[in-house]
Design a protein around this motif. Sequence first.
Motif, PDB file in Angstrom:
ATOM      1  N   HIS A 386       0.854  -1.209  -0.161  1.00 15.06           N
ATOM      2  CA  HIS A 386       0.078  -0.090   0.099  1.00 15.06           C
ATOM      3  C   HIS A 386       0.864   1.502   0.112  1.00 15.06           C
ATOM      4  CE1 HIS A 386      -3.732  -1.949   0.521  1.00 15.06           C
ATOM      5  NE2 HIS A 386      -3.310  -2.639   1.349  1.00 15.06           N
ATOM      6  N   SER A 431      -5.450   6.851   3.771  1.00 14.63           N
ATOM      7  CA  SER A 431      -6.293   5.834   2.996  1.00 14.63           C
ATOM      8  C   SER A 431      -7.388   5.197   3.965  1.00 14.63           C
ATOM      9  CB  SER A 431      -5.690   4.749   2.493  1.00 14.63           C
ATOM     10  OG  SER A 431      -5.013   3.975   3.476  1.00 14.63           O
ATOM     11  N   GLN A 435     -10.709   2.899  -0.319  1.00 13.74           N
ATOM     12  CA  GLN A 435      -9.633   3.183  -1.046  1.00 13.74           C
ATOM     13  C   GLN A 435      -8.551   2.111  -1.298  1.00 13.74           C
ATOM     14  OE1 GLN A 435      -8.817   6.562   1.294  1.00 13.74           O
ATOM     15  NE2 GLN A 435      -9.437   8.211  -0.333  1.00 13.74           N
ATOM     16  N   ARG A 436      -8.193   1.296  -0.075  1.00 15.37           N
ATOM     17  CA  ARG A 436      -7.513   0.380  -0.188  1.00 15.37           C
ATOM     18  C   ARG A 436      -7.952  -1.112  -1.128  1.00 15.37           C
ATOM     19  NH1 ARG A 436      -6.893   1.908   5.128  1.00 15.37           N
ATOM     20  NH2 ARG A 436      -8.155   0.158   5.968  1.00 15.37           N
ATOM     21  N   ARG A 439      -7.175   0.028  -4.363  1.00 13.48           N
ATOM     22  CA  ARG A 439      -6.002  -0.441  -4.550  1.00 13.48           C
ATOM     23  C   ARG A 439      -5.676  -1.427  -5.573  1.00 13.48           C
ATOM     24  NH1 ARG A 439      -1.845  -2.268  -5.948  1.00 13.48           N
ATOM     25  NH2 ARG A 439       0.216  -2.393  -4.886  1.00 13.48           N
ATOM     26  N   TRP A 440      -6.425  -2.624  -4.946  1.00 13.34           N
ATOM     27  CA  TRP A 440      -6.307  -3.996  -5.389  1.00 13.34           C
ATOM     28  C   TRP A 440      -7.099  -3.841  -6.747  1.00 13.34           C
ATOM     29  CZ3 TRP A 440      -2.591  -6.425  -3.928  1.00 13.34           C
ATOM     30  CH2 TRP A 440      -2.057  -6.623  -2.613  1.00 13.34           C
ATOM     31  N   ALA A 443      -5.319  -0.593  -9.086  1.00 12.89           N
ATOM     32  CA  ALA A 443      -3.817  -0.360  -9.455  1.00 12.89           C
ATOM     33  C   ALA A 443      -3.371  -1.884  -9.669  1.00 12.89           C
ATOM     34  CB  ALA A 443      -3.204   0.070  -8.476  1.00 12.89           C
TER      35      ALA A 443
END
Length: 493
Positions: A386, A431, A435-436, A439-440, A443
């Motif tokens: 992260h 975050s 948002q995390r 991320r997966w 991103a």
Amino acid sequence: MRLKRWLYLLHRWAGIALCLVMALWFLSGMVMMYVGYPKLTPAEQLQGLAPLPAQGCCVPLEQALQAAGLDKAPTQWRLSSVAGAPRYLFSDARGKTVVAVDARSGARITGVDEAQAVAAAAHFAGGAAARSLGPVQEDAWTHSRALDAHRPLHRVAVDDGRWLYISGVSGEVVRDASLTERTWGWLGAWLHWLYLFRGGALNAWWTDIVIWLSLAGGALGLSGLVVGLWRWRFKGRYKSGSHSPYRGAMARWHHILGLLGGTLALSWVISGLLSMNPWKVFEAQGLKPDRQAYAGGQLQAGAAPPADLVLARLAAQGFEARLLEWRRIGGAHYVWAQSASSARLLDARGEVVPGLDEASLVTTARAMLPGAPLLQRQWLRSYDAHYYAREAHTMTGQRERPLPALRLVFGDALAHHIVLDPASGAVLQVSNSHQRLERWLFAFAHSFDLPQLLALRPLWDGWMLVFSLAGLGLSLTGVVMGWRRLAIRRHAP
């Protein structure tokens, strides 16, 4: 059987409509692995700035703020330079308002003309010859909303092939676009992000166009996977001796490539869709960290260390400051001074401090989420899933991710993580659980950007290129078959 029939028709006609778009996405994605959309990174900015003079530099902060004439107190104070001359820059937290003040005369900068823009660009480029290409409100390389406060922009060409974009408000260089970026960018980011729909009559619908094309591409990919699995004989073979029923080379390759790379192609389309945060699916409702509480109040000119004092102290230590940023952390005033290659933190007395200790950072950060339990403190001495840095040309390459850093894990409803820089006191990353997850789903699924994978280059490059080529082949075979289908229907009696 009716469902199968409709699925076949969906895939066929969606492919005819979308396979060319998909092919261009795969092609442009490969270009973006190595050449990104133009940006001005913090390191590039520092390299272009002149050292600030240690003597006779600046009018007092109080005078500069009064000259700025802002109705609302600015939250960001900087001292930089334009064409070698020191200049105060005041803005709000989101950079939507920018005001510049000549640091020597104390006069507000009310506009930047063409000659001033050329002088600023030439100095930034190390004295290279520069010529104006004229003012521009927005062009192919300046679509970023972060530039809105600086428009109109002056576009200046310098001898090394770069175009430098000069703020029409402050005179500072706010973007550079190299010849490589401008050349490959048409085939890369400009095409990948469908910027052909930006800046014109369809500008207001650009977001919707990207979202709905991505959704359609997802439907195409999913239907193709299902149809491909239905048509593939895992046990036994067709009369031709093949596991695929298709006899033509184009159709057979389309079938095989779809089975081999279709899942990854689908994940790239869907993750690309999620990058747009469609219908705000990653927006979280609830308490957000209060950055003003972390600061402990607004910046105050009377309590902040004067620029002349800071520059004189630094010069005595052999430190050539190019950029000063005033900060308030936990109620105390500081200055973050940066040279071309290093940085130092100074307190309100103008004394260099080694940074902020863990106890101070934790106490100050707790104010951002009052009442939320602090579950964990983690010292980050290497990058993880992260908190990590990307190369400068990538989409997030301008984000600074220094090490070591302190991550604080809170137990509030949104499970916030806050990452702090002990060297400067800056909030590096905030975050929440939504948002995390993004991320997966975006991103990682789009670029496999785990630090462990990026460290395996060129294996990472091989993985990305092989499957991108498979996706390109899948799309191009679909384009050929689609045109053939249309040609047959056009000539049918």
